[in-house]
Design a protein around this motif. Structure first.
Motif, PDB file in Angstrom:
ATOM      1  N   LEU A 282       0.838  -1.213   0.102  1.00 25.86           N
ATOM      2  CA  LEU A 282       0.004  -0.113   0.057  1.00 25.86           C
ATOM      3  C   LEU A 282       0.922   1.257   0.072  1.00 25.86           C
ATOM      4  CD1 LEU A 282      -3.011  -1.026   2.655  1.00 25.86           C
ATOM      5  CD2 LEU A 282      -3.205  -0.513  -0.032  1.00 25.86           C
ATOM      6  N   GLU A 285       2.067   1.617  -3.590  1.00 21.03           N
ATOM      7  CA  GLU A 285       1.125   1.673  -4.767  1.00 21.03           C
ATOM      8  C   GLU A 285      -0.007   2.480  -4.459  1.00 21.03           C
ATOM      9  OE1 GLU A 285      -0.060  -2.417  -5.210  1.00 21.03           O
ATOM     10  OE2 GLU A 285       1.889  -2.897  -5.794  1.00 21.03           O
ATOM     11  N   SER A 286      -0.287   3.366  -3.322  1.00 19.29           N
ATOM     12  CA  SER A 286      -1.428   4.082  -3.150  1.00 19.29           C
ATOM     13  C   SER A 286      -0.626   5.322  -2.416  1.00 19.29           C
ATOM     14  CB  SER A 286      -2.295   3.517  -2.294  1.00 19.29           C
ATOM     15  OG  SER A 286      -1.714   3.539  -0.861  1.00 19.29           O
ATOM     16  N   LEU A 288      -2.549   6.445   0.012  1.00 19.83           N
ATOM     17  CA  LEU A 288      -3.237   6.186   1.343  1.00 19.83           C
ATOM     18  C   LEU A 288      -2.602   6.850   2.830  1.00 19.83           C
ATOM     19  CD1 LEU A 288      -4.922   2.789   1.230  1.00 19.83           C
ATOM     20  CD2 LEU A 288      -6.162   5.004   1.020  1.00 19.83           C
ATOM     21  N   ARG A 325       7.632   4.571  -3.947  1.00 17.49           N
ATOM     22  CA  ARG A 325       6.550   5.245  -4.769  1.00 17.49           C
ATOM     23  C   ARG A 325       6.463   5.692  -6.023  1.00 17.49           C
ATOM     24  NH1 ARG A 325       2.309   9.002  -4.794  1.00 17.49           N
ATOM     25  NH2 ARG A 325       0.122   7.947  -5.187  1.00 17.49           N
ATOM     26  N   PRO A 329       0.153   4.731  -8.846  1.00 15.66           N
ATOM     27  CA  PRO A 329      -1.038   5.417  -9.042  1.00 15.66           C
ATOM     28  C   PRO A 329      -0.960   6.797  -8.438  1.00 15.66           C
ATOM     29  CG  PRO A 329      -1.588   3.121  -8.400  1.00 15.66           C
ATOM     30  CD  PRO A 329      -0.027   3.706  -7.960  1.00 15.66           C
ATOM     31  N   ALA A 333      -5.532   7.124  -5.293  1.00 12.08           N
ATOM     32  CA  ALA A 333      -5.686   5.506  -5.803  1.00 12.08           C
ATOM     33  C   ALA A 333      -5.764   4.549  -4.583  1.00 12.08           C
ATOM     34  CB  ALA A 333      -4.734   5.532  -6.800  1.00 12.08           C
ATOM     35  N   ASP A 334      -6.605   3.534  -4.796  1.00 13.22           N
ATOM     36  CA  ASP A 334      -6.806   2.687  -3.725  1.00 13.22           C
ATOM     37  C   ASP A 334      -6.648   1.116  -4.288  1.00 13.22           C
ATOM     38  OD1 ASP A 334      -7.443   0.879  -1.616  1.00 13.22           O
ATOM     39  OD2 ASP A 334      -9.168   2.171  -1.078  1.00 13.22           O
ATOM     40  N   PRO A 335      -5.468   0.431  -4.494  1.00 14.94           N
ATOM     41  CA  PRO A 335      -5.444  -0.882  -5.183  1.00 14.94           C
ATOM     42  C   PRO A 335      -6.016  -1.990  -4.277  1.00 14.94           C
ATOM     43  CG  PRO A 335      -3.368  -0.295  -3.974  1.00 14.94           C
ATOM     44  CD  PRO A 335      -4.285   0.873  -3.737  1.00 14.94           C
TER      45      PRO A 335
END
Length: 337
Positions: A282, A285-286, A288, A325, A329, A333-335
């Motif tokens: 996370l 890839e995000s 958050l 990172r 995305p 973005a929330d994979p």
């Protein structure tokens, strides 16, 4: 190992010791690091004289099937700068041959000695690991510690320097080790130039903990495969041993015993590693926030996430995100998990 040998060759003589079924990258990775340092130094200024040596001085077949041209083992009393011992699946047979005795006799003429991956077993057979901090491939740490109980085997570092003894983790970690040797010899600027040329990190963030926990748990076979899939879907929940046992269809006591026997980990330790791996994904890839990642992965708080991350990855979550990172995305973005 001599701390200040009277006669150091110029350029520095580096011997890479190989044997049948050696791991190709254990040899090629460090060799290319030193060779690139030579290339960048320019004609007539090469800092290293590189020699790949083996018992018979004949071509050695690597475990990948590629043959390596070698030189015969030099006389034990010939001065050298660095002796680097490669690893690979042929190391057990090599331990039973003449190499441990040759290494033990060669070491007093070397400024430093290093091993890549399971090459540490040859150093152990030569009597060099007692009282030393040592690294090897993560899958062989327990075996190395069992066979050489006076060594201090550390499962996570990419490489370790203990005085004149350097040891590294598995395979590509030999590149990290060689870059560190170049930095010690020629300075950070040169080592960084070599790393840039090879398109690798000068200092790789984290440690062996960055290998996939999910993959490592596959050593348990199919017995707990369904449980691991279930855990991945419920990471944010309160996963006590009792609840894990219920999901596995076992009693808590029996589950804890059988799980450790199958994976080598307690359920709590495995769960923490799976949560760290999910958080890593996370973070990379995000966008958050850390608080939400901590909650989603079951850490409860940012501080608990930070402590676990430092314990397993050796960097803070924010630093890990900054490093990995790029190319992720866009914001928001929330994979998922």
């Amino acid at each position: 190992m001599t701390k200040s040998p009277r006669f150091l060759p110029d350029p520095r003589r580096v011997e890479i010791l190989v044997f049948a079924d050696v791991q190709l990258l254990d040899v090629a990775g460090p060799l290319q690091v030193f060779a690139t340092a030579n290339d960048l130094a320019g004609p007539g200024a090469a800092p290293y004289a590189l020699h790949v040596v083996a018992s018979a001085g004949e071509p050695v077949r690597s475990s990948a099937g590629l043959g390596l041209a070698t030189e015969a083992l030099p006389p034990a009393d010939r001065p050298l700068d660095t002796l680097l011992v490669a690893g690979g699946r042929g190391v057990t047979a090599a331990e039973a041959g003449d190499l441990p005795a040759w290494i033990a006799a060669r070491v007093p003429r070397a400024r430093r000695v290093a091993s890549v991956c399971t090459g540490a077993f040859l150093l152990g057979a030569a009597g060099l690991l007692d009282g030393r901090r040592v690294a090897t491939h993560w899958t062989r740490c327990a075996e190395l510690a069992r066979r050489y109980p006076r060594a201090r085997v550390e499962p996570d570092p990419i490489f370790i320097r203990d005085g004149a003894l350097w040891t590294s983790a598995g395979v590509t970690a030999g590149i990290d080790l060689a870059l560190a040797l170049v930095e010690a010899d020629l300075g950070r600027a040169t080592a960084l130039a070599v790393a840039r040329h090879l398109v690798v990190f000068l200092k790789r963030p984290g440690g062996q903990a960055q290998f996939s926990t999910a993959l490592s748990l596959q050593a348990a076979g199919t017995r707990f495969e369904a449980l691991h899939a279930w855990i991945a879907e419920h990471l944010g929940e309160d996963l006590t041993v009792a609840r894990l046992a219920e999901a596995a269809g076992m009693s808590p006591r029996g589950f804890a015993r059988h799980y450790r026997a199958a994976t080598g980990l307690t359920p709590a330790r495995a769960l923490e590693r799976l949560r760290v791996e999910a958080a890593r994904r996370l973070l990379a890839e995000s966008a958050l926030p850390l608080k939400r990642i901590a909650a989603r992965c079951g850490f409860g708080s940012e501080e608990t996430l930070r402590r676990s991350f430092l314990r397993h990855v050796a960097v803070a979550p924010a630093a890990y995100r900054r490093r990995f990172r790029e190319g992720a995305p866009g914001p928001g973005a929330d994979p998922g998990i």
